[in-house]
Design a protein around this motif. Structure first.
Motif, mmCIF file in Angstrom:
data_model
loop_
_atom_site.group_PDB
_atom_site.id
_atom_site.type_symbol
_atom_site.label_atom_id
_atom_site.label_comp_id
_atom_site.label_asym_id
_atom_site.label_seq_id
_atom_site.Cartn_x
_atom_site.Cartn_y
_atom_site.Cartn_z
ATOM 1 N N LYS A 266 0.831 -1.208 0.000
ATOM 2 C CA LYS A 266 0.000 0.000 0.000
ATOM 3 C C LYS A 266 0.865 1.257 0.000
ATOM 4 C CE LYS A 266 -4.061 -2.094 2.163
ATOM 5 N NZ LYS A 266 -4.994 -2.064 3.329
ATOM 6 N N ALA B 131 2.298 1.547 -3.458
ATOM 7 C CA ALA B 131 1.256 2.001 -4.390
ATOM 8 C C ALA B 131 1.058 3.511 -4.285
ATOM 9 C CB ALA B 131 -0.051 1.279 -4.109
ATOM 10 N N LEU C 258 -2.746 -1.914 -7.024
ATOM 11 C CA LEU C 258 -3.320 -0.964 -6.066
ATOM 12 C C LEU C 258 -3.155 0.483 -6.546
ATOM 13 C CD1 LEU C 258 -2.090 -2.591 -2.717
ATOM 14 C CD2 LEU C 258 -4.280 -2.914 -3.902
ATOM 15 N N LYS D 202 -5.985 3.538 -7.535
ATOM 16 C CA LYS D 202 -5.952 4.873 -6.941
ATOM 17 C C LYS D 202 -5.927 5.990 -7.982
ATOM 18 C CE LYS D 202 -2.916 5.749 -3.747
ATOM 19 N NZ LYS D 202 -3.676 6.317 -2.625
ATOM 20 N N VAL E 199 -10.420 -7.097 -2.745
ATOM 21 C CA VAL E 199 -10.585 -5.638 -2.739
ATOM 22 C C VAL E 199 -12.067 -5.347 -2.970
ATOM 23 C CG1 VAL E 199 -8.252 -5.173 -3.569
ATOM 24 C CG2 VAL E 199 -10.114 -5.418 -5.217
ATOM 25 N N ASP F 126 -13.395 -0.922 -6.321
ATOM 26 C CA ASP F 126 -11.961 -0.797 -6.592
ATOM 27 C C ASP F 126 -11.556 -1.727 -7.737
ATOM 28 O OD1 ASP F 126 -11.784 1.050 -4.590
ATOM 29 O OD2 ASP F 126 -10.755 -0.246 -3.165
#
Length: 338
Positions: free
Chosen positions: A167, A170, A197, A201, A242, A246
């Motif tokens: 994370k 990402a 990921l 975003k 997820v 997403d």
């Protein structure tokens, strides 16, 4: 000294730190106790990015993220001194960004404690990387061989200074994309996880090419397949859930996953190969799920195209120009090459 192609015209190049946090220690700094952290700050958990922009560059940049134990150096020059993906794609007109992820390489300033132990483990990785069965290479293997090439390859390995955090990585990828503009991610191995990921975003990520993604295959909640048992030293492979909204983001961009040779279709007692049997299977399951949700994902297993001998390090193999050409054609086919 290896010979190189025609000179390149580079209009811009440089480096920058992407993302990161700052540790703030309470109190007031006292010069007489300068070794105390009190009242001081520490900049940590950023990525390091080196970039080059060729003359008449295409719109979409390529952002390369390495795998476990690696840094952006793996994309620069092959172990036997040939041009790596960095230069090959500059020659194809792409803006090229190479990242060292947080807590790795030139981005080693970690926000958490870590421990580096000099463990002799290269036989393990020789097998995991599918060079052969240590110390013997597969007969048809494409990785450069010989004392100096092997020396150069193993000296690119670099440790984590803190635990890998997909994370966090990402977020740093996303920050880099904000600076680079519209981007195609090219991830390798462990880098596949933060790549998915980051694309969730940031809508400036227009496509992903994942070179042998190794961990963090994502699925919508409620659709994660059962763990895949394996004789791999790392055990069974598990998918990551997820939220559906997403996952839907991954159906909006084209995705290509490329795998090399010497991956068995049925369980193998050789952990190095079986490690990739389950990852190739999971990649196919993820692509199938993306496509069932209206997306555009493809898994390319190179032997099925008559290309043999590729290892886990497709970009350093002796036929890396052929692999780069496959990637470039896919980018063009998906309308991302302008």
């Amino acid at each position: 000294m290896k010979s190189f192609g025609k000179p390149l015209i580079i209009e811009g190049q440089g480096s920058f730190a992407a993302g990161g946090t700052i540790i703030h220690e309470k109190g007031t700094y006292d010069e007489s106790h300068a070794l105390s952290p009190e009242g001081q700050e520490k900049h940590v958990d950023h990525g390091y990015v080196f970039y080059q922009i060729p003359k008449n560059a295409r719109k979409n940049a390529l952002l390369f993220l390495h795998g476990a134990g690696q840094s952006g150096a793996g994309f620069e020059t092959t172990p036997d001194g040939r041009e790596g993906f960095q230069t090959l794609f500059l020659r194809k007109g792409y803006k090229v960004y190479l990242m060292d992820q947080p807590r790795r390489g030139r981005a080693g300033s970690s926000g958490i404690e870590g421990k580096i132990t000099p463990t002799a483990d290269e036989a393990l990785w020789f097998d995991i990387f599918r060079f052969g069965h240590y110390p013997h290479y597969f007969q048809n293997v494409q990785i450069p061989q010989g004392e100096e090439a092997e020396n150069q390859f193993w000296r690119k390995v670099t440790p984590n200074t803190g635990a890998f955090d997909p994370k966090l990585t990402a977020s740093v990828l996303s920050d880099t994309v904000d600076r680079a503009g519209d981007t195609i991610l090219v991830t390798h191995s462990q880098g596949g996880s933060p790549g998915w990921l980051a694309a969730i975003k940031n809508n400036k990520i227009k496509g992903i090419i994942a070179l042998e993604p190794g961990v963090g295959f994502v699925f919508p909640e409620g659709e994660v397949p059962p763990p895949l048992p394996s004789s791999s030293p790392f055990g069974a492979l598990k998918g990551v859930a997820v939220p559906a909204e997403d996952f839907d983001r991954l159906t909006k961009i084209p995705i290509l996953m490329i795998f090399g040779d010497n991956i068995p279709e049925t369980p193998s007692p050789h952990g190095g190969e079986d490690n990739w049997r389950v990852r190739l299977k999971e990649a196919r399951l993820m692509a199938e799920t993306i496509n069932c949700h209206g997306g555009d994902a493809q898994v390319l297993h190179l032997p099925e195209r008559g290309i043999y001998g590729n290892t886990h390090f497709l970009f350093e193999d002796k036929n890396n120009e052929e692999i780069a050409e496959i990637m470039d054609r896919w980018i063009e086919e998906k309308g991302l090459g302008n």
